[in-house]
Motif scaffolding. Structure first.
Motif, PDB file in Angstrom:
ATOM      1  N   VAL A  37       0.849  -1.199   0.000  1.00  0.00           N
ATOM      2  CA  VAL A  37       0.000   0.000   0.000  1.00  0.00           C
ATOM      3  C   VAL A  37       0.883   1.247   0.000  1.00  0.00           C
ATOM      4  N   ASN A  38       1.903   1.253   0.862  1.00  0.00           N
ATOM      5  CA  ASN A  38       2.820   2.382   0.955  1.00  0.00           C
ATOM      6  C   ASN A  38       3.480   2.656  -0.389  1.00  0.00           C
ATOM      7  N   VAL A  41       0.898   3.966  -3.067  1.00  0.00           N
ATOM      8  CA  VAL A  41       0.524   5.363  -2.836  1.00  0.00           C
ATOM      9  C   VAL A  41       1.713   6.274  -3.146  1.00  0.00           C
ATOM     10  N   LEU A  44       2.082   6.551  -6.912  1.00  0.00           N
ATOM     11  CA  LEU A  44       1.017   7.403  -7.442  1.00  0.00           C
ATOM     12  C   LEU A  44       1.320   8.874  -7.178  1.00  0.00           C
ATOM     13  N   LEU A  45       1.669   9.172  -5.932  1.00  0.00           N
ATOM     14  CA  LEU A  45       1.906  10.574  -5.575  1.00  0.00           C
ATOM     15  C   LEU A  45       3.170  11.131  -6.228  1.00  0.00           C
ATOM     16  N   ALA A  56       5.345  12.746  -0.686  1.00  0.00           N
ATOM     17  CA  ALA A  56       4.770  11.481  -1.137  1.00  0.00           C
ATOM     18  C   ALA A  56       4.979  10.385  -0.094  1.00  0.00           C
ATOM     19  N   GLY A  59       2.461  10.982   2.715  1.00  0.00           N
ATOM     20  CA  GLY A  59       1.119  10.555   2.308  1.00  0.00           C
ATOM     21  C   GLY A  59       0.978   9.044   2.289  1.00  0.00           C
ATOM     22  N   ALA A  60       1.997   8.372   1.771  1.00  0.00           N
ATOM     23  CA  ALA A  60       1.990   6.912   1.735  1.00  0.00           C
ATOM     24  C   ALA A  60       1.957   6.337   3.143  1.00  0.00           C
ATOM     25  N   VAL A  63      -1.652   6.550   4.756  1.00  0.00           N
ATOM     26  CA  VAL A  63      -2.593   5.542   4.255  1.00  0.00           C
ATOM     27  C   VAL A  63      -2.239   4.168   4.808  1.00  0.00           C
TER      28      VAL A  63
END
Length: 142
Positions: A37-38, A41, A44-45, A56, A59-60, A63
């Motif tokens: 998941v990290n 994300v 993506l960021l 980024a 943010g990762a 989540v």
């Protein structure tokens, strides 16, 4: 007994219990899903959205840590009887400390090697993992 001696004693006692090793396996599985998941994300960021790698990574982290708390509380450590808010505060404190280790490692890898941002982040997360497990095993869900 000094705090360092007590900490060493608790690690030794935990290492002698088979249940602790099973918890480590489960923590690794939860961490593995959080790791994916990290990285997703982060990719993506930092890639698709062009966000700076440190933002980024933050943010990762946000989540992934939310998912990891739920699974570690309910499955890894089966600590449903404890106060969720208290456990969450400790979990996030340990996670933030692990995040700081992650960010230092990320910066060192990006500036001291030819690794790309995603590869450096993958290694940085792995470097922070042992601290994260011990903090949660011995403090958050003790």
């Amino acid at each position: 007994m000094s705090p360092a001696a007590e900490f060493a004693y608790r690690i030794g006692a935990a290492a002698r219990r088979p249940a602790s090793w099973w918890q480590l396996v489960k923590f690794g599985m939860v961490g593995g899903s959080g790791y994916l998941v990290n990285l997703a994300v982060f990719a993506l960021l930092s890639g698709d959205l062009g966000v700076h790698h440190l933002v980024a990574a933050l943010g990762a982290f946000c989540v992934a840590v939310s998912s990891n708390f739920f699974w570690n509380r309910h499955w890894t450590f089966t600590a449903r009887d404890g106060h969720a808010g208290f456990q969450a505060a400790r979990f996030f404190a340990v996670s933030i400390a692990a995040l700081l280790i992650n960010l230092v490692a990320l910066e060192a890898l990006l500036h001291g090697s030819s690794l790309g941002a995603l590869s450096a982040q993958a290694i940085a997360v792995a470097i922070a993992m042992p601290f994260n497990f011990l903090g949660n095993k011995l403090w958050t869900f003790a």
